[in-house]
Design an enzyme around this catalytic site. Sequence first.
Site, PDB file in Angstrom:
ATOM      1  N   LYS A 100      31.503  20.509  53.056  1.00 57.67           N
ATOM      2  CA  LYS A 100      32.853  20.794  53.545  1.00 57.67           C
ATOM      3  C   LYS A 100      32.821  21.842  54.669  1.00 57.67           C
ATOM      4  O   LYS A 100      33.433  21.642  55.711  1.00 57.67           O
ATOM      5  CB  LYS A 100      33.729  21.274  52.381  1.00 57.67           C
ATOM      6  CG  LYS A 100      35.182  21.141  52.645  1.00 57.67           C
ATOM      7  CD  LYS A 100      36.017  21.037  51.403  1.00 57.67           C
ATOM      8  CE  LYS A 100      35.433  21.620  50.158  1.00 57.67           C
ATOM      9  NZ  LYS A 100      35.089  23.005  50.139  1.00 57.67           N
TER      10      LYS A 100
ATOM     11  N   THR B 277      30.296  22.524  56.491  1.00 61.90           N
ATOM     12  CA  THR B 277      29.563  21.896  57.598  1.00 61.90           C
ATOM     13  C   THR B 277      30.524  21.061  58.439  1.00 61.90           C
ATOM     14  O   THR B 277      30.540  21.156  59.675  1.00 61.90           O
ATOM     15  CB  THR B 277      28.430  21.007  57.025  1.00 61.90           C
ATOM     16  OG1 THR B 277      27.629  21.799  56.147  1.00 61.90           O
ATOM     17  CG2 THR B 277      27.569  20.397  58.107  1.00 61.90           C
TER      18      THR B 277
ATOM     19  N   ARG C  81      36.027  30.943  54.817  1.00 63.33           N
ATOM     20  CA  ARG C  81      35.928  32.000  53.801  1.00 63.33           C
ATOM     21  C   ARG C  81      34.604  32.747  53.937  1.00 63.33           C
ATOM     22  O   ARG C  81      33.634  32.208  54.466  1.00 63.33           O
ATOM     23  CB  ARG C  81      36.008  31.382  52.405  1.00 63.33           C
ATOM     24  CG  ARG C  81      37.381  30.851  52.088  1.00 63.33           C
ATOM     25  CD  ARG C  81      37.403  30.173  50.738  1.00 63.33           C
ATOM     26  NE  ARG C  81      36.489  29.045  50.723  1.00 63.33           N
ATOM     27  CZ  ARG C  81      36.013  28.489  49.621  1.00 63.33           C
ATOM     28  NH1 ARG C  81      36.342  28.958  48.444  1.00 63.33           N
ATOM     29  NH2 ARG C  81      35.200  27.460  49.687  1.00 63.33           N
TER      30      ARG C  81
ATOM     31  N   LYS D 219      24.425  27.216  44.665  1.00 68.51           N
ATOM     32  CA  LYS D 219      25.071  26.416  45.697  1.00 68.51           C
ATOM     33  C   LYS D 219      24.652  26.771  47.124  1.00 68.51           C
ATOM     34  O   LYS D 219      24.682  25.946  48.018  1.00 68.51           O
ATOM     35  CB  LYS D 219      26.595  26.538  45.552  1.00 68.51           C
ATOM     36  CG  LYS D 219      27.309  25.342  46.115  1.00 68.51           C
ATOM     37  CD  LYS D 219      28.753  25.607  46.292  1.00 68.51           C
ATOM     38  CE  LYS D 219      29.221  25.770  47.661  1.00 68.51           C
ATOM     39  NZ  LYS D 219      28.827  26.247  48.798  1.00 68.51           N
TER      40      LYS D 219
ATOM     41  N   ALA E  65      37.557  28.554  44.532  1.00 70.86           N
ATOM     42  CA  ALA E  65      38.715  27.706  44.224  1.00 70.86           C
ATOM     43  C   ALA E  65      38.751  27.270  42.763  1.00 70.86           C
ATOM     44  O   ALA E  65      39.758  26.769  42.307  1.00 70.86           O
ATOM     45  CB  ALA E  65      38.708  26.483  45.125  1.00 70.86           C
TER      46      ALA E  65
ATOM     47  N   PHE F 116      36.240  23.491  47.154  1.00 73.43           N
ATOM     48  CA  PHE F 116      36.061  22.319  46.277  1.00 73.43           C
ATOM     49  C   PHE F 116      36.987  21.165  46.656  1.00 73.43           C
ATOM     50  O   PHE F 116      37.295  20.984  47.821  1.00 73.43           O
ATOM     51  CB  PHE F 116      36.184  22.724  44.806  1.00 73.43           C
ATOM     52  CG  PHE F 116      35.152  23.753  44.402  1.00 73.43           C
ATOM     53  CD1 PHE F 116      33.795  23.534  44.626  1.00 73.43           C
ATOM     54  CD2 PHE F 116      35.514  24.962  43.812  1.00 73.43           C
ATOM     55  CE1 PHE F 116      32.833  24.480  44.271  1.00 73.43           C
ATOM     56  CE2 PHE F 116      34.566  25.910  43.459  1.00 73.43           C
ATOM     57  CZ  PHE F 116      33.230  25.666  43.695  1.00 73.43           C
TER      58      PHE F 116
ATOM     59  N   PHE G 210      24.308  11.510  55.404  1.00 67.91           N
ATOM     60  CA  PHE G 210      23.008  12.047  54.981  1.00 67.91           C
ATOM     61  C   PHE G 210      21.934  11.044  55.385  1.00 67.91           C
ATOM     62  O   PHE G 210      22.198   9.834  55.420  1.00 67.91           O
ATOM     63  CB  PHE G 210      22.978  12.252  53.448  1.00 67.91           C
ATOM     64  CG  PHE G 210      23.605  13.548  53.018  1.00 67.91           C
ATOM     65  CD1 PHE G 210      24.961  13.764  53.188  1.00 67.91           C
ATOM     66  CD2 PHE G 210      22.835  14.567  52.459  1.00 67.91           C
ATOM     67  CE1 PHE G 210      25.546  14.974  52.814  1.00 67.91           C
ATOM     68  CE2 PHE G 210      23.403  15.780  52.081  1.00 67.91           C
ATOM     69  CZ  PHE G 210      24.762  15.982  52.259  1.00 67.91           C
TER      70      PHE G 210
ATOM     71  N   TRP H  21      26.130  17.451  60.960  1.00 67.31           N
ATOM     72  CA  TRP H  21      24.959  18.166  60.434  1.00 67.31           C
ATOM     73  C   TRP H  21      23.751  17.911  61.350  1.00 67.31           C
ATOM     74  O   TRP H  21      23.014  18.816  61.688  1.00 67.31           O
ATOM     75  CB  TRP H  21      24.675  17.682  58.998  1.00 67.31           C
ATOM     76  CG  TRP H  21      23.503  18.332  58.351  1.00 67.31           C
ATOM     77  CD1 TRP H  21      23.455  19.537  57.728  1.00 67.31           C
ATOM     78  CD2 TRP H  21      22.168  17.795  58.282  1.00 67.31           C
ATOM     79  NE1 TRP H  21      22.191  19.793  57.263  1.00 67.31           N
ATOM     80  CE2 TRP H  21      21.387  18.735  57.589  1.00 67.31           C
ATOM     81  CE3 TRP H  21      21.575  16.603  58.725  1.00 67.31           C
ATOM     82  CZ2 TRP H  21      20.029  18.539  57.321  1.00 67.31           C
ATOM     83  CZ3 TRP H  21      20.227  16.403  58.458  1.00 67.31           C
ATOM     84  CH2 TRP H  21      19.469  17.363  57.770  1.00 67.31           C
TER      85      TRP H  21
END
Length: 555
Positions: free
Chosen positions: A71, A73, A94, A105, A273, A301, A381, A409
Site C-alpha cells: 500500500k 509502495t 504515516r 512487517k 489501523a 490495512f 509481483f 515497485w
Amino acid sequence: MTDYLSDLEIAKRSKIRPISSIAEEAGIPVGAVEPYGFYKAKIDTTKIKSQPTGKVVLVTAMSPTPAGEGKSTVTVGLSDAFRQLGDNVMVALREPSLGPVFGMKGGATGGGYAQVLPMEEINLHFNGDLHAITTANNALAAFIDNHIYQGNALNIDPRRISWKRVLDMNDRALREVVIGLGGPFKGVPREDGFDITVASEIMAVFCLSRDIHDLKENIAKMTIGYTYDKQPVTVKDLGVEGALALILKDAIKPNLVQTIEGTPALIHGGPFANIAHGCNSIIATNTARRLADVVVTESGFGSDLGAEKFMDIKARRAGLEPAAIVVVATIRALKMHGGVLKEQLKAEDVEAVKRGIVNLEKHLQNLQQFGVEPVVALNAFVTDTAEEVQAVKDWCADRSIKIALTEVWEKGGAGGVELARLVKEVMADKQDFRPLYELELPVEEKIRTVVQKIYGGDNVVFSDSAKKQLKTIIDNGWDHYPVCMAKTQYSFTDDPKKLGRPTGFEITIRELIPKTGAGFIVALTGDIMTMPGLPKQPAALNMDIDADGHAVGLF
Ligand code: ADP
C-alpha cells in the site's frame, strides 16, 4: 531468475536532493522550512497562508497478508506517476513505528523504486516525533502517580486509572505490570500496563488536532481514570495540558522528505489501523492540500479498518472528502484468500485467484457505500503469471470496475501512469462522499452498522465489561463520538484465520474505551492487543551496521 536489489540497496543508490530544493519546488516559503540535516525538514505550518483546496486520493487495500500488500509502495508510486503527468502533487504518509520495523512487517517507506528517502532515517528514529509522543504519554503517567503519592487531592482511585504507559516497541512482557513497589517512599503500588506508542491517545490527538493550540485543548479533555466516586478525571483536572503540549511543540510540525523521483512527501503521525485510527495527521494532509493540487495519502490495512476510520473519523474532523480511492490488491493475497497456504503462494493457481476475489469484491462494495468510486491497483509481483493477472482484469471488466496493473515497485512512477490516468477520470467526476453513520446514533448502533455493512457480519455481542463501560459512556455524555474499531487486519471477522469473505458471524466487543481527547470510543474485538509481541524470527535478526556506520538488512 534475476536478482533484485533490496529496498535499502535501491534507496542507497538513489540520488537524493537537498531538502531546500524540494521545499522550494513544493512552494513552501523559506521561513517555514526548519532543516533537520540535509535531507529532512520540519515545516512551520503557521507560515503557509494558502487554503487547503488540494484534492485527496486515498489508498487502501484488500485484507492483507502478513507481509503487507504494498500500500505504501503504491501510494508513493502513484504520487510519482501524477508528477510524471505534470500534476502538482504531494504524498502524505504515516511515520513508521520501531515495533514492526524490528518485528515482522518491516518499515513504512514504500519499496523498490517507489520509496521515500532517506529510508534508513525515516524507518529508525526519523525526526523524533514518536519519542516525543512516548515522552508526553509517560510524563502524564508520572504526573498521575506523583499526584496520588503527594496526597491524591483529586481522590483518584488507583484501581480505576485507564491511562497506561507506552513504548515504541513490540514488548509483550510489559502488557501487565505492577508499579510503585518498595514501601511508602517508593510510591503507591498499583496495577499498570504498557501499550505500543502508536496506540497512545496522545498519538490519536496528535493526528486529529488542527494545530498546537487545538492539540493542547484536546489533551486537556483526555480522561485518565476515575475517582473513588466513579467520576472521570481529566488532564485538565491535573493541570498538566500545557506541559504536555510543550513536549510536543516541535513534533507537531510535519516532516518534509522526498520520493526517489523527487516528489515532495509529508510524513507525520502514525497510529496503527488495527488498534488505533490508522491515518497520518490532519495537519500534514491539510498542509499538503494547501501546497498541492493532488494529495495522495494512505490509511492502514484494508478498507474495513483504515479506510472506514479515514471516512468516519478523520474526514469528518478534517473537513475533507476523498476525490478518489485506490484499492491495492495482489495476486498473492487473492490466492491466500482463495485458500492457498503462505508457503505455496509462488506457484500459479488461477482458480485460487478466482476464489479469493470475493475478498476484494467486499472491499470494493465497502468503498462504494461511502459514495466514492474505487479503482483497483493490482500491485505486480514478479511471481504473478499472465493468466492470474488476466483473471482479475476479466473479473473487473465484467463489473465495469477500473483496474490498472501497477508496476511502481519495479519501474517507479512510470509503472503507475495507467493507474494515475484512471484515478484522474474518477477525480473529474463528482463523487457523492458520505460517512457510514450519523454521530447521533447510539454507540451500539454505530458499532452494529460497521459490523453489518463493512464486515458483513450478522450481529454484535457485548461482553459484560463492555456493557458496564457503555453505561459509563452514556452517563458521561460521550456517546456522540464516532467509534474506533480495534480488530485483526487479516479477516473481516474478529478471527485472523477466517479469510476470504466470511458470512454468518458475530463480532464480540470485549471492551469499550472512551478516548475523550481524541474524541472517539475504541471498541476492542477478539484477541486484539494494544501492545503487540515480536515473532519467533524478528526482522531484527537480519540487521547490522556496516564498516561505514550504515544500516544493513533493513528490508
Ligand atoms: P503495506 O503498506 O501494504 O504494508 P509496503 O508498501 O510497506 O506494504 O510493502 C511491504 C513490502 O513489500 C516492502 O518491503 C516492499 O518492498 C515489498 N513490495 C511491495 N510491492 C512489491 C512488489 N510489487 N514486488 C515485490 N515486493 C514488493
